[in-house]
Design an enzyme around this catalytic site. Structure first.
Site, mmCIF file in Angstrom:
data_model
loop_
_atom_site.group_PDB
_atom_site.id
_atom_site.type_symbol
_atom_site.label_atom_id
_atom_site.label_comp_id
_atom_site.label_asym_id
_atom_site.label_seq_id
_atom_site.Cartn_x
_atom_site.Cartn_y
_atom_site.Cartn_z
ATOM 1 N N ASP A 202 -75.050 -1.183 77.005
ATOM 2 C CA ASP A 202 -74.964 -2.358 76.142
ATOM 3 C C ASP A 202 -76.249 -3.157 76.286
ATOM 4 O O ASP A 202 -77.174 -2.742 76.996
ATOM 5 C CB ASP A 202 -73.734 -3.213 76.486
ATOM 6 C CG ASP A 202 -73.118 -3.840 75.235
ATOM 7 O OD1 ASP A 202 -73.803 -4.667 74.598
ATOM 8 O OD2 ASP A 202 -71.979 -3.499 74.884
ATOM 9 N N HIS A 273 -76.184 -3.147 70.109
ATOM 10 C CA HIS A 273 -75.890 -3.264 71.543
ATOM 11 C C HIS A 273 -76.879 -2.432 72.363
ATOM 12 O O HIS A 273 -76.488 -1.700 73.275
ATOM 13 C CB HIS A 273 -74.450 -2.839 71.831
ATOM 14 C CG HIS A 273 -73.418 -3.812 71.328
ATOM 15 N ND1 HIS A 273 -73.206 -5.037 71.922
ATOM 16 C CD2 HIS A 273 -72.555 -3.728 70.295
ATOM 17 C CE1 HIS A 273 -72.237 -5.679 71.263
ATOM 18 N NE2 HIS A 273 -71.832 -4.908 70.260
ATOM 19 N N ASP A 342 -70.638 -0.355 66.459
ATOM 20 C CA ASP A 342 -70.085 -1.647 66.050
ATOM 21 C C ASP A 342 -71.141 -2.742 66.156
ATOM 22 O O ASP A 342 -72.173 -2.577 66.796
ATOM 23 C CB ASP A 342 -68.885 -2.007 66.940
ATOM 24 C CG ASP A 342 -69.293 -2.197 68.395
ATOM 25 O OD1 ASP A 342 -70.110 -1.387 68.885
ATOM 26 O OD2 ASP A 342 -68.795 -3.132 69.051
ATOM 27 N N GLU A 343 -70.850 -3.870 65.546
ATOM 28 C CA GLU A 343 -71.581 -5.119 65.727
ATOM 29 C C GLU A 343 -73.096 -4.903 65.751
ATOM 30 O O GLU A 343 -73.770 -5.212 66.733
ATOM 31 C CB GLU A 343 -71.120 -5.812 67.009
ATOM 32 C CG GLU A 343 -69.657 -6.250 66.959
ATOM 33 C CD GLU A 343 -69.200 -6.933 68.230
ATOM 34 O OE1 GLU A 343 -68.352 -7.844 68.137
ATOM 35 O OE2 GLU A 343 -69.666 -6.546 69.327
ATOM 36 N N TYR A 434 -56.493 -6.423 73.963
ATOM 37 C CA TYR A 434 -57.743 -6.782 74.626
ATOM 38 C C TYR A 434 -57.376 -7.542 75.904
ATOM 39 O O TYR A 434 -56.903 -8.682 75.851
ATOM 40 C CB TYR A 434 -58.612 -7.637 73.702
ATOM 41 C CG TYR A 434 -59.616 -6.818 72.917
ATOM 42 C CD1 TYR A 434 -59.273 -5.554 72.433
ATOM 43 C CD2 TYR A 434 -60.896 -7.289 72.666
ATOM 44 C CE1 TYR A 434 -60.181 -4.797 71.712
ATOM 45 C CE2 TYR A 434 -61.816 -6.540 71.945
ATOM 46 C CZ TYR A 434 -61.452 -5.288 71.477
ATOM 47 O OH TYR A 434 -62.353 -4.537 70.766
ATOM 48 N N TRP A 484 -63.073 -5.758 78.416
ATOM 49 C CA TRP A 484 -64.481 -6.148 78.344
ATOM 50 C C TRP A 484 -64.774 -7.107 79.495
ATOM 51 O O TRP A 484 -63.997 -8.020 79.772
ATOM 52 C CB TRP A 484 -64.784 -6.803 77.001
ATOM 53 C CG TRP A 484 -64.506 -5.890 75.841
ATOM 54 C CD1 TRP A 484 -63.430 -5.912 75.007
ATOM 55 C CD2 TRP A 484 -65.308 -4.784 75.415
ATOM 56 N NE1 TRP A 484 -63.515 -4.904 74.076
ATOM 57 C CE2 TRP A 484 -64.657 -4.190 74.302
ATOM 58 C CE3 TRP A 484 -66.521 -4.242 75.855
ATOM 59 C CZ2 TRP A 484 -65.180 -3.078 73.630
ATOM 60 C CZ3 TRP A 484 -67.039 -3.139 75.182
ATOM 61 C CH2 TRP A 484 -66.372 -2.575 74.085
ATOM 62 N N THR A 485 -65.924 -6.930 80.162
ATOM 63 C CA THR A 485 -66.095 -7.559 81.470
ATOM 64 C C THR A 485 -67.131 -8.683 81.517
ATOM 65 O O THR A 485 -67.631 -8.997 82.599
ATOM 66 C CB THR A 485 -66.458 -6.487 82.520
ATOM 67 O OG1 THR A 485 -67.702 -5.869 82.145
ATOM 68 C CG2 THR A 485 -65.375 -5.446 82.641
ATOM 69 N N GLU A 486 -67.445 -9.303 80.380
ATOM 70 C CA GLU A 486 -68.398 -10.407 80.444
ATOM 71 C C GLU A 486 -67.998 -11.453 81.481
ATOM 72 O O GLU A 486 -68.849 -11.992 82.189
ATOM 73 C CB GLU A 486 -68.542 -11.073 79.069
ATOM 74 C CG GLU A 486 -69.284 -10.239 78.048
ATOM 75 C CD GLU A 486 -68.341 -9.431 77.163
ATOM 76 O OE1 GLU A 486 -67.226 -9.104 77.628
ATOM 77 O OE2 GLU A 486 -68.716 -9.120 76.020
#
Length: 569
Positions: A202, A273, A342-343, A434, A484-486
């Site tokens: 990412d 990403h 994605d994104e 999620y 998701w690990t932000e």
């Protein structure tokens, strides 16, 4: 019955009879069951102190009762014997053995334990049920003093509903060392989950060694600092963060998972990403509009504007990456390769003369066509090598090749469109599964993100939308929960966000589909009382039912709470 996930059929003895194990039961493994026997000796033997010697001649029975017979556990593989468990309601195509081949039958009576699988996988899932029946201490790594062991008389016939029962673990935003990944494979297996999707790259980090491109890990695997909390937070952790898996680490992870009938799906994100890769190799970026040589691995959260340049050189670079990746993830254990997709912000492509010339040369529909061109190239490239591409539902934009599969994350819409068009689908809508989303309202919830998704909310998730035709519903391979690990900086935070909700998710994807509106959360919640004790024995730092413990809180660290219910999907 406190089994999680609930089996398809379980018939317990009405009189409450139990089989009492003596000090040294024997283990009898039929043809094909030798691997299961080794695992049982290693894992159950560690908790009980049993050596589980191979069964000798003579009758089996309740040796502890003084009858002169021997307590035995018998393991075998016989697809015909467990056919009554029936297939799941959706196809297992491409996600490993189909649900019917993962069936098992378990009987406990006066003669001991008989466990039969339709395959090695079915036998393995039956062993997980056996461990649960023995009680929480069966999950410990050493025997506790004074423990005795018994099982209720029972007949169980079981098979999973879906062939894809997964967890996506983001190891790019916050790196999880190899031992933590192996631990999570064990936790997946204990819940009869069979897919680990590893998000390896990412903007904030590149986590896989690629020998021909050493700077991907020399530069791209660490960042100078990390924002603490959501991207609106003013707090920073100034400690450099990083790490990556060597190729041998990943071979070990794949082999370890395969022994536990878990498939590992690697993800290399393109064309968005990608700032960590561009920081390592600036020529990958849009050099005519950005000074890519000045870029560093991103230290913030969100979606970076720095995306891959749409050039043949970039395609060749990533073909080299995927060539090494395919060697690490053999087709027989990892047929799918995830490419993200994605994104992908289009601002740099719009401003880039080189990108606009590429649009004209390719004859594609603007910048969206460039994104589709990236995805379709690797779809064909992977298919030529016997693999299947899977990507987030944005890959539907601009058309999709027939063999590609879709991870439907922006609700059900992408999955419905893909399934009706004949594409296989993994349902993982953010509104339901999620696991970085907060578990309760209130100020004590650590780093609250997005909507409240309680244990009950996850339990009520239905992977197959009712509006799908029967033909389209057959394309739903299953579902996965995404972590998701932000804002999950270490194993404790991952445990807190993932559990106990992953146990609810496991029952959704394994157990039979109930009639609409009849999913019995009260029953599940009652069974969770025993399951919390199993999680304790496994050392899982789950969110307690009453709320976070003092050391699980993160006072003053901002999240991104959203009030109200999530939009319908």
């Amino acid at each position: 019955m406190d089994l999680i996930p609930a089996p398809r059929l379980a018939d317990f003895h009405e009189g409450g009879l139990r089989f009492e194990f003596g000090p040294e039961p024997e283990l009898c493994a039929g043809p094909g069951a030798e691997g299961a026997a080794r695992r049982l000796r290693r894992e159950l033997g560690a908790a009980t102190g049993w050596s589980l010697p191979a069964a000798g001649p003579g009758p089996a029975g309740a040796g502890a009762a003084g009858t002169g017979t021997v307590a035995r556990i018998r393991l075998g593989i016989d697809p015909a014997a467990v056919g009554g468990a029936g297939p799941g309601s959706a196809s297992g195509s491409g996600a490993g053995p189909g649900p019917a081949s993962e069936a098992y039958a378990l009987t406990v009576d006066a003669t001991g334990v008989e466990l039969t699988g339709a395959s090695e996988a079915g036998l393995f899932w039956g062993i997980q049920t056996l461990r649960q029946l023995l009680g929480p201490d069966a999950y410990r790594k050493a025997p506790l003093p004074g423990r005795t062991w018994s099982l209720p008389y029972v007949r169980i016939a079981d098979a999973p509903r879906f062939g894809w029962r997964g967890l996506m673990l983001d190891v790019a935003r916050h790196f999880m060392p190899k031992d933590g990944v192996l631990r999570y494979i064990d936790l997946l297996a204990a819940h009869k989950l069979n897919v680990l999707h590893l998000h390896l790259t990412d903007d904030q980090g590149w986590r896989v060694e690629i020998k021909r491109y050493p700077r991907l890990t020399e530069v791209g695997s660490w960042r100078a600092r990390s924002r603490r909390g959501h991207r609106a937070s003013p707090l920073w952790d100034e400690t450099p963060h990083g790490g990556y898996y060597t190729q041998d680490d990943l071979r070990e992870i794949v082999a370890y998972a395969a022994e536990r009938h878990v498939r590992v799906v690697p993800e290399i994100d393109v064309p968005g990403h990608s700032q960590a890769a561009i920081a390592a190799y600036p020529e990958l970026g849009n050099t005519d509009v950005v000074d890519t040589a000045a870029l560093e691995v991103w230290d913030d959260w969100g979606v970076s504007e720095n995306v891959l340049a749409p050039t043949e050189a970039v395609l060749r670079f990533y073909e080299g990456v995927f060539e090494e990746l395919l060697e690490l993830f053999p087709a027989e254990v990892s047929p799918f390769v995830h490419v993200g997709g994605d994104e992908c912000p289009k601002g740099q492509w719009k401003a880039s003369g080189a990108a606009q010339e590429r649009v004209r040369d390719l004859g594609v529909d603007g910048e969206d066509g460039l994104q589709s061109w990236f995805v379709r190239h690797f779809d064909s490239w992977l298919a030529e090598r016997g693999r299947r591409l899977i990507g987030w539902d944005e890959i539907l934009e601009g058309g999709l090749a027939p063999g590609a599969a879709v991870s439907s994350w922006r609700g059900y819409g992408g999955g419905i469109a893909a399934a009706e068009a004949g594409h296989d689908v993994v349902m993982c809508p953010e509104q339901h599964v999620y696991l970085d989303y907060r578990q309760a309202p209130g100020p004590e919830e650590p780093v609250p993100i997005a909507y409240v998704r309680t244990l009950e909310d996850v339990y009520r998730f239905e992977p197959v939308p009712p509006e799908l035709s029967p033909e389209a519903a057959a394309h739903v391979l299953g579902a996965q929960a995404n972590a998701w690990t932000e804002v999950m900086e270490d194993q404790g935070r991952v445990d807190y966000q993932v559990f106990p909700r992953l146990a609810a998710f496991a029952e959704v994807v394994w157990s039979p589909q109930p009639p609409p509106g009849e999913r019995d959360f009260g029953s599940f919640e009652g069974r969770m009382a025993a399951h919390y004790a199993r999680l304790d024995a496994l050392g899982v730092g789950y969110r307690p039912p009453g709320g976070p413990l003092p050391w699980q809180r993160r006072p003053g660290v901002l999240g991104r709470p959203i009030e109200g219910a999530p939009p319908k999907v």
